[in-house]
Motif scaffolding. Structure first.
Motif, PDB file in Angstrom:
ATOM      1  N   ASN B  14      -4.352  96.181  65.224  1.00  0.00           N
ATOM      2  CA  ASN B  14      -5.189  97.331  65.586  1.00  0.00           C
ATOM      3  C   ASN B  14      -5.864  97.958  64.366  1.00  0.00           C
ATOM      4  OD1 ASN B  14      -5.239  97.713  68.459  1.00  0.00           O
ATOM      5  ND2 ASN B  14      -3.025  98.105  68.341  1.00  0.00           N
ATOM      6  N   GLU B  33      -1.929  98.342  53.726  1.00  0.00           N
ATOM      7  CA  GLU B  33      -0.833  97.708  54.454  1.00  0.00           C
ATOM      8  C   GLU B  33       0.404  97.709  53.566  1.00  0.00           C
ATOM      9  OE1 GLU B  33       0.144  96.426  57.452  1.00  0.00           O
ATOM     10  OE2 GLU B  33       2.002  96.003  56.368  1.00  0.00           O
ATOM     11  N   VAL B  59       2.981  85.454  72.747  1.00  0.00           N
ATOM     12  CA  VAL B  59       2.062  84.999  73.797  1.00  0.00           C
ATOM     13  C   VAL B  59       0.829  85.897  73.786  1.00  0.00           C
ATOM     14  CG1 VAL B  59       1.726  84.756  76.288  1.00  0.00           C
ATOM     15  CG2 VAL B  59       3.913  84.095  75.250  1.00  0.00           C
ATOM     16  N   TRP B 461       8.180  97.579  71.697  1.00  0.00           N
ATOM     17  CA  TRP B 461       7.022  96.732  72.002  1.00  0.00           C
ATOM     18  C   TRP B 461       5.691  97.479  71.871  1.00  0.00           C
ATOM     19  CZ3 TRP B 461       7.650  91.804  74.787  1.00  0.00           C
ATOM     20  CH2 TRP B 461       6.454  91.244  75.234  1.00  0.00           C
ATOM     21  N   HIS B 463       5.229 100.668  70.623  1.00  0.00           N
ATOM     22  CA  HIS B 463       5.296 101.853  69.748  1.00  0.00           C
ATOM     23  C   HIS B 463       5.432 103.111  70.591  1.00  0.00           C
ATOM     24  CE1 HIS B 463       4.729 100.312  65.668  1.00  0.00           C
ATOM     25  NE2 HIS B 463       3.839  99.456  66.134  1.00  0.00           N
ATOM     26  N   GLY B 502       0.803  95.366  72.886  1.00  0.00           N
ATOM     27  CA  GLY B 502       0.352  94.008  73.118  1.00  0.00           C
ATOM     28  C   GLY B 502      -0.813  93.758  72.187  1.00  0.00           C
ATOM     29  N   VAL B 503      -1.065  92.492  71.933  1.00  0.00           N
ATOM     30  CA  VAL B 503      -2.158  92.173  71.019  1.00  0.00           C
ATOM     31  C   VAL B 503      -3.465  92.242  71.802  1.00  0.00           C
ATOM     32  CG1 VAL B 503      -3.095  90.462  69.437  1.00  0.00           C
ATOM     33  CG2 VAL B 503      -0.620  90.803  69.595  1.00  0.00           C
TER      34      VAL B 503
HETATM   35  C1  LIG Z   1      10.093  91.913  70.648  1.00  0.00           C
HETATM   36  C2  LIG Z   1       8.635  92.077  70.885  1.00  0.00           C
HETATM   37  C3  LIG Z   1       7.915  91.044  71.442  1.00  0.00           C
HETATM   38  C4  LIG Z   1       6.551  91.166  71.671  1.00  0.00           C
HETATM   39  N1  LIG Z   1       5.876  90.134  72.237  1.00  0.00           N
HETATM   40  C5  LIG Z   1       4.557  90.247  72.479  1.00  0.00           C
HETATM   41  C6  LIG Z   1       3.806  89.186  73.002  1.00  0.00           C
HETATM   42  O1  LIG Z   1       4.353  88.104  73.239  1.00  0.00           O
HETATM   43  N2  LIG Z   1       2.496  89.351  73.229  1.00  0.00           N
HETATM   44  C7  LIG Z   1       1.850  90.511  72.928  1.00  0.00           C
HETATM   45  O2  LIG Z   1       0.647  90.620  73.143  1.00  0.00           O
HETATM   46  N3  LIG Z   1       2.528  91.550  72.410  1.00  0.00           N
HETATM   47  C8  LIG Z   1       3.857  91.441  72.171  1.00  0.00           C
HETATM   48  N4  LIG Z   1       4.529  92.487  71.612  1.00  0.00           N
HETATM   49  C9  LIG Z   1       3.813  93.738  71.342  1.00  0.00           C
HETATM   50  C10 LIG Z   1       2.956  93.658  70.099  1.00  0.00           C
HETATM   51  O3  LIG Z   1       3.631  92.983  69.083  1.00  0.00           O
HETATM   52  C11 LIG Z   1       2.606  95.057  69.579  1.00  0.00           C
HETATM   53  O4  LIG Z   1       2.302  95.926  70.606  1.00  0.00           O
HETATM   54  C12 LIG Z   1       1.422  94.978  68.628  1.00  0.00           C
HETATM   55  O5  LIG Z   1       1.644  94.035  67.643  1.00  0.00           O
HETATM   56  C13 LIG Z   1       1.148  96.318  67.986  1.00  0.00           C
HETATM   57  O6  LIG Z   1       0.084  96.224  67.087  1.00  0.00           O
HETATM   58  P1  LIG Z   1      -0.370  97.399  66.136  1.00  0.00           P
HETATM   59  O7  LIG Z   1      -1.415  96.875  65.251  1.00  0.00           O
HETATM   60  O8  LIG Z   1      -0.680  98.571  66.943  1.00  0.00           O
HETATM   61  O9  LIG Z   1       0.940  97.773  65.313  1.00  0.00           O
HETATM   62  P2  LIG Z   1       1.799  96.879  64.314  1.00  0.00           P
HETATM   63  O10 LIG Z   1       1.653  95.469  64.654  1.00  0.00           O
HETATM   64  O11 LIG Z   1       3.162  97.452  64.321  1.00  0.00           O
HETATM   65  O12 LIG Z   1       1.115  97.117  62.913  1.00  0.00           O
HETATM   66  C14 LIG Z   1       1.347  98.235  62.120  1.00  0.00           C
HETATM   67  C15 LIG Z   1       1.148  97.835  60.677  1.00  0.00           C
HETATM   68  O13 LIG Z   1       1.256  98.991  59.864  1.00  0.00           O
HETATM   69  C16 LIG Z   1       2.049  98.688  58.741  1.00  0.00           C
HETATM   70  N5  LIG Z   1       2.639  99.943  58.280  1.00  0.00           N
HETATM   71  C17 LIG Z   1       3.627 100.666  58.869  1.00  0.00           C
HETATM   72  N6  LIG Z   1       3.893 101.761  58.147  1.00  0.00           N
HETATM   73  C18 LIG Z   1       3.036 101.760  57.093  1.00  0.00           C
HETATM   74  C19 LIG Z   1       2.814 102.655  56.002  1.00  0.00           C
HETATM   75  N7  LIG Z   1       3.517 103.782  55.870  1.00  0.00           N
HETATM   76  N8  LIG Z   1       1.850 102.359  55.113  1.00  0.00           N
HETATM   77  C20 LIG Z   1       1.104 101.229  55.245  1.00  0.00           C
HETATM   78  N9  LIG Z   1       1.282 100.362  56.263  1.00  0.00           N
HETATM   79  C21 LIG Z   1       2.240 100.617  57.178  1.00  0.00           C
HETATM   80  C22 LIG Z   1       3.050  97.690  59.234  1.00  0.00           C
HETATM   81  O14 LIG Z   1       3.601  96.952  58.180  1.00  0.00           O
HETATM   82  C23 LIG Z   1       2.184  96.863  60.169  1.00  0.00           C
HETATM   83  O15 LIG Z   1       1.542  95.854  59.483  1.00  0.00           O
HETATM   84  C24 LIG Z   1       5.896  92.352  71.345  1.00  0.00           C
HETATM   85  C25 LIG Z   1       6.605  93.393  70.744  1.00  0.00           C
HETATM   86  C26 LIG Z   1       7.973  93.260  70.518  1.00  0.00           C
HETATM   87  C27 LIG Z   1       8.702  94.370  69.862  1.00  0.00           C
END
Ligand SMILES: Cc1cc2nc3c(=O)[nH]c(=O)nc-3n(C[C@H](O)[C@H](O)[C@H](O)COP(=O)(O)OP(=O)(O)OC[C@H]3O[C@@H](n4cnc5c(N)ncnc54)[C@H](O)[C@@H]3O)c2cc1C
Lengths: 409, 519
Positions: B14, B33, B59, B461, B463, B502-503
């Motif tokens: 995101n 990051e 997935v 999953w 947040h 989710g992605v």
């Molecule tokens: C067990 C599990 C299985 C899952 N399986 C699936 C699936 O199969 N398919 C699917 O679509 N979704 C799946 N999900 C959900 C999906 O992984 C997440 O909803 C999604 O990756 C969230 O993306 P994001 O970019 O919002 O947050 P994140 O991916 O959490 O990214 C946040 C980023 O911020 C960074 N960060 C955090 N704090 C700081 C800081 N203070 N300073 C700088 N950087 C920081 C982190 O290192 C990270 O890189 C799964 C989740 C879980 C927990």
């Protein structure tokens, strides 16, 4: 002792007052003995006197003698710790950094919508120790506000007894009681003095607009303090009084009472009853320079957008019939507000009132205001349409309130 | 020193999407990051020599077409076409049910009456999803200050509701807050199919299929699409990491500066306005706006801090439920396992162990009391079958999401983890006899591990639980539901914001659009 905690049972234990329907204050034995009227009401869960012997004369005790009023039901919190100042600054509207140890200020606090939760007095007992006094209980709010601050919040409503000693001879009473050094207290100063084996905290504060003091003492020392004052005050005309008399004095002084002159945010059931500080005459407290505090964004936004809808004003009403809870009209026709408190002021010799009006009335439009008074005269209402003028508060200003050293008798 | 218009905290998917959309509009953007590489929960890694996995998300089923378009991901090496895969609802005794096409356009393994029931239910669900889909793609309606375009969009929702017809609207309002178990029971009998629907509805949340409102999870799932297939799914070639690589490339192509190993420890606030960030090593970086694409609770409670927040707002933030319930399992196998009754080709699909709706409910029950499921439900893929580069020749990677694994296990995960792993392997063994003997290496991540390793509080999953009280303008909380926050110049852009996890890239894209709209 209540650190910031989320445990419901811990919070419940810290609010034991909930268990008791009507508590008696530590001074109750003395009040009961003096009560000829047997005229009690409930003040924040406590049994408190409306009047003890004669409400007229009790009022005059305030203005010409020394009146002793039990303020123990006032809600009190001890706020202590390295972050106590920062905590109070985030909690309340005024800049607490400007409040020096040994000083008191009148302040208010809001929720995130900028709606007033309560007003009260903040006592800075030392650099990192405060006492907050107010009308309503706020322990859960204070504990949630303590998250992220190194501070302890303790409910001390039950354990600390309070007395207000007000009136022209009040200083003389304290001096006669042997409380040396009280003469040095300027308005809003506080200091501690020996009492028995402990201490009594005395501030030059009050709710009457007169010369006066408030005394706080460990509840276990309450009766001995009462006796000490009554004894010393005998030749200075000291009298115990009830709320009716005090209420007159506070209206003359132009003070507002939470849930009487405005509805606090946590009590309001109807969405339009909540009030921002600017809407109840407390806008002057808002310090936009001091850093973040609860409600800051909402208040500044409302100001910017011109979204303030109400205003609290002092009114002088023609005639001599108190306009209590009268509707206020513009040009005698358009309903623009309500009187929340009104008396014939014996000291000002004016018919005065505190009213909430809908802006722009009372704000930019102040002419041609009227109040409609329903006076019950032997089972018939007499309807009076009286002219009202917006006037400055306080309605009564007494030089002796702030003269230092205070007048002696 | 370069000065930036926007700082994006967090290089998860995101964060990358938000940064790219901002940069595309001509702004100078810096992504910070904390970890060594971008991707967050969509990263990949080698968990055993020669065996690579998608670290958390495995997935791909909801990457939004607008995100693909805005970032031109298809031109940056991401192949979405031709990779959709079936779902196999495993049933060791009765034989599996296989959903093909876009979430079961055709189905194998059902009786005639169940096949008809499924067709009816599927059509009904997709009609209703059609109403929700726009709501789950745009900024949540702002009841206080709605712009004209928002009003029109909401009007569009009302219109699509109308289009359901009187009966359809009645059905929708009746079903909206129902539990998935009751709904599937009205249409089909097959245990494996009902188990699958139950599993998909509660995946990633603290709900059992009989918990009220659990149907919403299934709506959410079906609102996703991939490669034009509604409710479809795929394993990206190269794993989820390939999606991140494409997004990373898209960001850099637009001139976004990306700094890894740059954990933000504080958001700088002056007079109620975010003016920059402070890194863990004390470095201060200023910008016009700060976009936080990390967890909302971390953002406010830690980086902003209580002192800059109103008590009431902080109270709400601290009350957001975000205790994860899903464990992550990787197995290195020395051969391809054989799941009972499943055709060889279908092993490359999504294999779900959820023998019945009751089995999922039973798996959930202990989680309510801090215990793991003795017979857990699982979503399994064997990514090396469609992408041999992920495992050494002849060997196989198994990747699974396992439910339920409560974040705070009674007695602690140190003691519980070996027992849970045993229960998982036993459950696998029931569906793929002999699999246990082929395990070369295994790694099991509990929600607590996921929290620590991926900076996802609670290991959740999304947040933050995705339930009605934490959706739309109440996601993460009312007052920060429209990506803008009580702090001027600070925006939220991660999965903790509407529409959720989710992605998908949707929170990141919408947040960036919000920033641009408020210029
Ligand atoms: C067990 C599990 C299985 C899952 N399986 C699936 C699936 O199969 N398919 C699917 O679509 N979704 C799946 N999900 C959900 C999906 O992984 C997440 O909803 C999604 O990756 C969230 O993306 P994001 O970019 O919002 O947050 P994140 O991916 O959490 O990214 C946040 C980023 O911020 C960074 N960060 C955090 N704090 C700081 C800081 N203070 N300073 C700088 N950087 C920081 C982190 O290192 C990270 O890189 C799964 C989740 C879980 C927990």
């Amino acid at each position: 002792m209540a650190k910031a905690t989320k445990s419901t049972s811990a919070r419940r234990d810290a609010q034991a007052h909930i268990e008791m329907l009507r508590l008696e204050t530590p001074f109750h034995p003395r009040l009961e003995a003096l009560s000829q009227q047997n005229d009690w009401y409930t003040w924040a869960g406590y049994k408190a006197p409306l009047s003890l012997w004669d409400e007229e004369l009790e009022y005059f005790a305030i203005r010409s003698q020394a009146a002793l009023f039990d303020i123990s039901p006032m809600v009190k919190y001890r706020i202590e710790g390295p972050d106590a100042e920062a905590f109070c600054n985030r909690l309340t509207l005024r800049d607490v950094a400007k409040l020096k140890p040994g000083r008191v200020h009148y302040t208010a606090w809001c929720d995130e919508n900028g709606h007033v939760l309560d007003d009260g007095t903040l006592f800075r007992l030392s650099a990192d120790r405060f006492r907050l006094c107010c009308q309503e209980r706020h322990l859960p709010w204070l504990m949630d506000s303590a998250i992220g601050f190194d501070v302890e919040v303790e409910e001390e409503t039950e354990t600390i007894a309070g007395l207000a000693l007000q009136g022209p001879t009040s200083f003389a009473v304290l001096r006669a009681a042997g409380l040396d050094g009280v003469e040095r207290l300027k308005p809003f100063d506080l200091a501690t003095f020996p009492h028995k084996r402990g201490t009594v905290t005395i501030s030059r504060t009050g709710f009457t607009g007169d010369l006066g003091y408030e005394l706080f003492v460990d509840a276990r020392q309450a009766l001995s303090l009462w006796d000490r004052l009554m004894e010393a005050g005998r030749v200075h005309g000291i009298r115990a009084i009830g709320y009716t008399a005090l209420n007159r004095a506070r209206i003359e002084a132009g003070f507002i009472v939470a849930n009487a002159d405005f509805v606090t945010a946590e009590h309001a059931v109807r969405a339009d009853r909540v009030r921002m500080p600017d809407e109840i005459g407390l806008g002057w407290m808002v310090d936009r320079e001091k850093g973040h505090f609860n409600g800051r964004r909402a208040i500044l936004k409302a100001r910017e957008k011109g979204a303030l809808r109400h205003v609290l004003v002092g009114l002088e009403v023609e005639g001599n019939v108190p306009a209590e809870h009268a509707i206020v009209y513009h040009k005698g026709k358009r309903e623009v507000g309500l009187v929340s408190a009104a008396i014939w002021s014996p000291t000002a010799k004016r018919n005065i009132a505190i009213a909430s009006l809908d802006r722009p009335y009372g704000d930019t439009v102040t002419d041609d205001l009227w109040v409609e008074i329903y006076a019950m005269r032997e089972l018939r209402y007499v309807k009076l349409m009286k002219r009202a003028r917006v006037v400055e508060r306080p309605f009564v200003k007494l030089a002796r309130r702030s003269a230092t050293p205070p007048g002696d008798f | 020193m370069t000065s930036f218009d926007d700082i994006v905290i967090g290089g998860g998917h995101n964060g990358l999407v938000a940064a790219t959309v901002l940069a595309k509009a001509g702004r100078k953007v810096l992504v910070l990051e904390a970890e060594d590489e971008t991707g967050g929960a969509a990263r990949k890694h080698e968990f055993h020599p020669g065996f690579r996995v998608s670290s958390v998300a495995h997935v791909l089923n909801r990457l939004h077409p607008d995100v693909v378009k805005a970032l031109e991901l298809d031109r940056l090496g991401l192949t979405l076409e031709g990779r959709t895969m079936p779902t196999i609802a495993l049933a060791p005794d009765a034989g599996p049910v296989v959903l093909r096409g876009a979430y079961g356009e055709t189905v194998d393994g059902l009786s005639l009456s169940d096949a008809a029931g499924w067709a009816e239910l599927r059509a009904l669900l997709f009609r209703q999803v059609g109403v929700l889909k726009p709501l789950l793609a745009r900024r949540a309606p702002d009841l206080e200050a709605m712009s004209l375009s928002e009003k029109l969009a909401l009007g569009g929702v009302a219109l699509s509701l109308r289009r359901l017809g009187k009966e359809g609207m009645r059905d929708f309002l009746r079903m909206l807050l129902m539990n998935v178990d009751d709904v599937t029971g009205e249409f089909v009998e097959n245990d494996a199919l009902r188990g699958l629907l139950a599993f998909d509805a509660v995946q990633g949340s603290h709900l059992g299929p009989r918990s009220p409102t659990s149907l919403i999870g299934l709506y959410f799932r079906l609102a996703g699409e991939i490669g034009g297939a509604e409710g479809g799914q795929m394993l990206p070639k190269g794993g989820m990491g390939a999606v991140i690589e494409a997004m990373h490339a898209a960001a850099e192509r637009r001139g976004v500066t990306i700094r890894a190993k740059a954990p933000v420890s504080r958001i700088l606030i002056e007079k109620g306005r975010a003016v920059g960030v402070v890194l863990a090593d004390g470095e201060e970086i200023r910008a016009r706006t700060v976009v936080s694409a990390i967890n909302p609770r971390t953002t406010f409670a830690d980086l902003v801090g209580p002192r800059e927040l109103d008590t009431g707002f902080l109270r709400k933030i601290l009350n957001v439920r975000m205790k994860g319930n899903v464990a992550r399992l990787y197995l290195a196998l020395d051969g391809v396992p054989s799941f009972a009754g499943v055709a060889a080709d279908d092993h490359a699909g999504r294999l779900v162990i959820a023998p019945s709706s009751n089995a999922v409910e039973n798996a959930f029950n202990p989680a309510k009391y801090g215990e793991f499921s003795p017979e857990p439900a699982m979503e399994i893929v064997l990514p090396s079958l469609s992408d041999p580069s992920l495992a050494p020749g002849g060997a196989c990677v198994l990747s699974a999401n396992v439910q339920f694994a409560p974040y705070a296990l009674k007695g602690g995960w140190d003691k519980g983890k070996p027992k849970f792993l045993k229960a998982i392997v036993a459950q696998l063994e029931r569906c793929a006899k002999g699999i246990g003997k082929t395990i070369l290496a295994s790694e099991l991540l509990t929600p607590a591990d996921i929290e620590a390793r991926f900076r996802m509080p609670g290991g959740h999953w999304h947040h933050g639980e995705l339930q009605p009280d934490q959706m739309l303008m109440s996601r993460p909380v009312f007052g920060a539901g429209g990506y803008d926050t009580p702090i001027d110049g600070l925006y939220l852009a991660g999965a903790g914001s509407h529409p959720g996890g989710g992605v998908s890239g949707v929170p990141g894209m919408n947040a960036a659009r919000r920033v641009l709209a408020e210029k």
